[in-house]
Design a protein around this motif. Structure first.
Motif, short mmCIF file in Angstrom:
data_model
loop_
_atom_site.label_atom_id
_atom_site.label_comp_id
_atom_site.label_asym_id
_atom_site.label_seq_id
_atom_site.Cartn_x
_atom_site.Cartn_y
_atom_site.Cartn_z
N GLY A 339 0.78 -1.24 0.23
CA GLY A 339 0.10 -0.04 0.10
C GLY A 339 0.93 1.20 0.18
N LEU A 340 2.23 1.30 -0.40
CA LEU A 340 3.01 2.25 -0.57
C LEU A 340 3.07 3.04 -1.83
CD1 LEU A 340 5.74 0.67 1.50
CD2 LEU A 340 4.09 2.47 2.47
N PHE A 341 2.27 2.52 -2.84
CA PHE A 341 1.95 3.07 -4.14
C PHE A 341 1.23 4.12 -4.26
CE2 PHE A 341 0.95 3.31 -8.55
CZ PHE A 341 1.94 3.03 -9.19
N ARG A 342 1.56 5.31 -4.28
CA ARG A 342 0.71 6.47 -4.39
C ARG A 342 0.20 7.20 -5.71
NH1 ARG A 342 3.75 10.04 -2.62
NH2 ARG A 342 5.48 9.08 -2.34
N LEU A 343 -0.84 7.84 -5.74
CA LEU A 343 -1.41 8.57 -6.94
C LEU A 343 -1.58 9.90 -6.65
CD1 LEU A 343 -4.27 6.43 -8.46
CD2 LEU A 343 -2.11 6.43 -9.22
N GLU A 344 -0.65 10.66 -7.16
CA GLU A 344 -0.42 12.28 -6.64
C GLU A 344 -1.10 13.34 -7.75
OE1 GLU A 344 0.16 12.80 -3.68
OE2 GLU A 344 1.27 11.42 -2.93
#
Length: 362
Positions: A339-344
């Motif tokens: 869960g460390l993949f982010r959409l910014e």
């Protein structure tokens, strides 16, 4: 962004020797003043172990590090501010630099003449800084003459600028280096227009002989750097110039044998980055892993624009995670599982060590 560092200092302090060490160049090294007239320009690759590791993880076919440009500017002398020793030409070259690497001689070598006398780093620094301050005073006095007309005409913002400019003149009159201040946004804009020499960030490259890292002269330069709001890095110029001729795989081993540890380029670049508030982000994949340099506080859309203007114009989002998380998880799939993949979004402030993939549409 290719950082442009101007290498300055008195003649015969080792500027060209250090330039060669930094960029594996072949600048003229001679025991006489003004052996460098036109600036030698070299681009040095910035070593970054993180980029090497990314290339291994993604099995990238190509690796592209970020770079730093160094300009070996001819030695300044007393009177440069009024044209002595081709001073006007050299000062113009200094003005173009983003940051200054001020080479200071702290080594003793009777075979290398000193243009002033005995080795005295504080005196040498004072001579160079005085010439830069005098040149800036001339620049500001000319600006003040023009600004006075705007103040009399009541032009918006002119009175505020006059107060700021007068303060700069007062500081220079006291021998204060302007780069040690913390200007406001408006003041930063004026400073960009003025192109002042003494407002540039400075790293003192303390040129030492072998085993001279802890001499009183070196400590005095370090203390003076703190007082100037600058940084100081010791570099054994002759040794590192020799090391730069070795194959890259042999350099680290040789430096360790000499008890030096990191090379001068690595320490100098890290110091310059810290001083200028620069960070590195990465793009990585099978085709290429690449490092990019940004100023701290840059937003995601602007970072995309560093790669291509179309990416900024048609920015949709940034897919992001941190290098440290990638190493901890082993691969990109592991980052997603944790869960460390982010959409910014476009206003996300890019962090040092971010690995980014940009989605865009034009």
């Amino acid at each position: 962004m290719a950082l442009n560092c101007g290498i300055i200092g008195l003649p015969n302090v080792g500027k060209s020797t250090i330039f060669n060490a930094l960029v594996s160049g072949k600048a003229v090294v001679a025991n006489y003043p003004f052996s460098t007239v036109e600036p030698n320009i070299g681009v040095a690759v910035i070593p970054d172990e993180r980029l090497v590791r990314l290339t291994q993880i993604f099995k990238s076919k190509k690796i592209t590090p970020t770079a730093i440009e160094f300009r070996d500017i001819a030695g300044l002398v007393q009177g440069s501010s009024v044209g002595e020793g081709l001073g006007n030409q050299f000062l113009g070259q200094v003005r173009e630099a983003d940051a200054l690497v001020h080479v200071v001689r702290c080594f003793d070598n009777p075979d290398v003449m000193h243009v002033v006398g005995e080795v005295d780093p504080e005196r040498d620094i004072g001579l160079i800084e005085t010439e830069l301050m005098l040149a800036d005073l001339q620049t500001l006095e000319r600006r003040k003459d023009k600004l006075e007309k705007k103040v009399r005409a009541g032009e918006a913002g002119s009175a505020q600028e006059m107060a700021f400019l007068s303060g700069l003149i007062e500081r220079l009159g006291k021998g204060e280096w302007l780069g040690s201040g913390a200007p406001s946004v408006a003041e930063q804009g004026w400073l960009r227009e003025y192109q002042l020499l003494t407002a540039k960030p400075v790293v003192f490259a303390v040129n030492i002989g072998e085993g001279q890292e802890e001499t009183p002269a070196v400590r005095r330069v370090s203390d003076l750097a703190v007082a100037r709001g600058a940084r100081a890095v010791t570099i054994a110029g002759n040794i590192e110039a020799e090391v730069s001729t070795l194959a890259s795989d042999d350099r680290a081993d040789y430096l360790r044998e000499l008890g030096i540890g990191e090379g001068g380029l690595v320490r100098l670049v890290r110091t310059a980055y810290d001083l200028l508030g620069l960070i590195t982000f990465f793009t990585a994949g099978e085709t290429e892993s690449r490092a990019w340099t940004l100023r701290e506080g840059t937003k995601a859309a602007q970072a995309a624009g560093k790669i291509h203007s179309d990416m900024e114009r048609g920015f949709i989002r940034a897919e992001a995670y941190h290098y440290n998380d990638l190493i901890a998880c082993g691969n990109e799939a592991g980052v997603k599982e944790k869960g460390l993949f982010r959409l910014e979004g476009r206003d996300y402030l890019v962090k040092d060590g971010d690995v980014l993939f940009f989605r865009f549409n034009v």
